[in-house]
Design a protein around this motif. Structure first.
Motif, short mmCIF file in Angstrom:
data_model
loop_
_atom_site.label_atom_id
_atom_site.label_comp_id
_atom_site.label_asym_id
_atom_site.label_seq_id
_atom_site.Cartn_x
_atom_site.Cartn_y
_atom_site.Cartn_z
N ARG A 14 3.50 -4.41 -4.79
CA ARG A 14 2.68 -3.23 -5.09
C ARG A 14 1.20 -3.54 -5.02
O ARG A 14 0.42 -2.82 -4.38
N ASN A 15 0.76 -4.63 -5.68
CA ASN A 15 -0.66 -4.99 -5.67
C ASN A 15 -1.15 -5.31 -4.27
O ASN A 15 -2.24 -4.91 -3.87
N VAL A 16 -0.36 -6.05 -3.51
CA VAL A 16 -0.76 -6.42 -2.15
C VAL A 16 -0.94 -5.18 -1.28
O VAL A 16 -1.94 -5.02 -0.59
N LEU A 17 0.03 -4.27 -1.33
CA LEU A 17 -0.06 -3.06 -0.50
C LEU A 17 -1.23 -2.17 -0.92
O LEU A 17 -1.91 -1.59 -0.06
N GLU A 18 -1.47 -2.06 -2.23
CA GLU A 18 -2.62 -1.26 -2.69
C GLU A 18 -3.93 -1.83 -2.19
O GLU A 18 -4.81 -1.11 -1.72
N LEU A 20 -4.43 -3.95 0.39
CA LEU A 20 -4.52 -3.85 1.84
C LEU A 20 -4.91 -2.43 2.26
O LEU A 20 -5.78 -2.24 3.12
N GLY A 21 -4.28 -1.43 1.65
CA GLY A 21 -4.59 -0.04 1.96
C GLY A 21 -6.02 0.33 1.61
O GLY A 21 -6.68 1.07 2.34
N ALA A 22 -6.52 -0.19 0.49
CA ALA A 22 -7.89 0.10 0.07
C ALA A 22 -8.91 -0.45 1.05
O ALA A 22 -10.01 0.10 1.19
N GLN A 23 -8.55 -1.52 1.75
CA GLN A 23 -9.45 -2.13 2.73
C GLN A 23 -9.21 -1.61 4.15
O GLN A 23 -9.79 -2.11 5.09
N GLY A 24 -8.31 -0.63 4.28
CA GLY A 24 -8.10 0.00 5.58
C GLY A 24 -7.03 -0.65 6.45
O GLY A 24 -6.90 -0.30 7.62
N PHE A 25 -6.25 -1.56 5.88
CA PHE A 25 -5.17 -2.19 6.63
C PHE A 25 -3.89 -1.39 6.43
O PHE A 25 -3.62 -0.91 5.33
N SER A 26 -3.09 -1.28 7.48
CA SER A 26 -1.78 -0.65 7.32
C SER A 26 -0.73 -1.75 7.45
O SER A 26 -0.94 -2.75 8.14
N ALA A 27 0.39 -1.56 6.77
CA ALA A 27 1.42 -2.59 6.75
C ALA A 27 2.79 -1.95 6.69
O ALA A 27 2.95 -0.84 6.19
N HIS A 38 18.20 -17.01 -4.16
CA HIS A 38 18.62 -15.61 -4.11
C HIS A 38 17.62 -14.70 -4.81
O HIS A 38 17.98 -13.79 -5.54
N VAL A 39 16.34 -14.97 -4.59
CA VAL A 39 15.26 -14.19 -5.19
C VAL A 39 14.93 -13.02 -4.27
O VAL A 39 14.89 -13.16 -3.06
N SER A 40 14.68 -11.87 -4.86
CA SER A 40 14.31 -10.69 -4.09
C SER A 40 12.89 -10.85 -3.57
O SER A 40 11.96 -11.13 -4.34
N ASN A 41 12.72 -10.68 -2.27
CA ASN A 41 11.43 -10.81 -1.62
C ASN A 41 11.13 -9.56 -0.82
O ASN A 41 11.98 -8.70 -0.65
N ALA A 42 9.92 -9.50 -0.32
CA ALA A 42 9.53 -8.44 0.61
C ALA A 42 8.79 -9.12 1.76
O ALA A 42 8.00 -10.03 1.54
N THR A 43 9.06 -8.68 2.97
CA THR A 43 8.37 -9.18 4.14
C THR A 43 7.39 -8.12 4.58
O THR A 43 7.77 -6.97 4.82
N ILE A 44 6.11 -8.49 4.67
CA ILE A 44 5.06 -7.57 5.09
C ILE A 44 4.68 -7.90 6.53
O ILE A 44 4.43 -9.05 6.87
N PHE A 45 4.64 -6.88 7.36
CA PHE A 45 4.16 -6.99 8.74
C PHE A 45 2.85 -6.21 8.81
O PHE A 45 2.82 -5.02 8.52
N CYS A 46 1.78 -6.89 9.19
CA CYS A 46 0.46 -6.26 9.21
C CYS A 46 -0.26 -6.66 10.49
O CYS A 46 -0.55 -7.85 10.70
N GLY A 47 -0.54 -5.70 11.35
CA GLY A 47 -1.30 -5.96 12.57
C GLY A 47 -2.78 -5.81 12.30
O GLY A 47 -3.22 -4.78 11.78
N VAL A 48 -3.57 -6.83 12.64
CA VAL A 48 -5.01 -6.81 12.37
C VAL A 48 -5.77 -7.29 13.60
O VAL A 48 -5.24 -8.04 14.43
N ARG A 61 -3.40 -13.63 -0.30
CA ARG A 61 -3.45 -14.83 -1.15
C ARG A 61 -3.91 -14.51 -2.57
O ARG A 61 -3.38 -15.06 -3.53
N GLU A 62 -4.91 -13.64 -2.71
CA GLU A 62 -5.46 -13.32 -4.03
C GLU A 62 -4.49 -12.52 -4.90
O GLU A 62 -4.60 -12.56 -6.12
N ASN A 63 -3.58 -11.80 -4.27
CA ASN A 63 -2.70 -10.91 -5.03
C ASN A 63 -1.27 -11.40 -5.14
O ASN A 63 -0.41 -10.67 -5.64
N CYS A 64 -1.00 -12.61 -4.72
CA CYS A 64 0.32 -13.21 -4.86
C CYS A 64 0.24 -14.33 -5.88
O CYS A 64 -0.67 -15.15 -5.84
N THR A 65 1.18 -14.36 -6.78
CA THR A 65 1.19 -15.34 -7.86
C THR A 65 2.17 -16.46 -7.56
O THR A 65 3.27 -16.21 -7.09
#
Length: 79
Positions: A14-18, A20-27, A38-48, A61-65
């Motif tokens: 959620r934090n990463v997508l918010e 990225l969106g605030a800076q004009g990136f789409s993902a 067996h940890v739940s993950n999300a894969t983000i695809f972002c063209g820049v 990097r700043e929004n991932c713990t």
């Protein structure tokens, strides 16, 4: 143009997508699960654009713990 593929913990998505969106990136996001823990993950695809790649990576990097998880080893198999 570059494609960033980032696999991050679902708790951080959620934090990463918010940010990225605030800076004009789409993902695009795809749910995934890790094989070993067996940890739940999300894969983000972002063209820049080439010149914006470092900015997008910095947001990710700043929004991932970092996380530490203890794993109990399986007992040896009796023969």
């Amino acid at each position: 143009m570059k494609l960033i593929i980032a696999i991050i913990n679902s708790d951080d998505i959620r934090n990463v997508l918010e940010r990225l969106g605030a800076q004009g990136f789409s993902a695009t996001v795809s749910s995934s699960a890790g094989g070993f823990l067996h940890v739940s993950n999300a894969t983000i695809f972002c063209g820049v654009d080439d010149e914006e790649m470092e900015d997008a990576l910095a947001i990710i990097r700043e929004n991932c713990t970092s996380r530490i998880q203890d794993v109990t080893p399986l007992p040896p198999v009796m023969e």
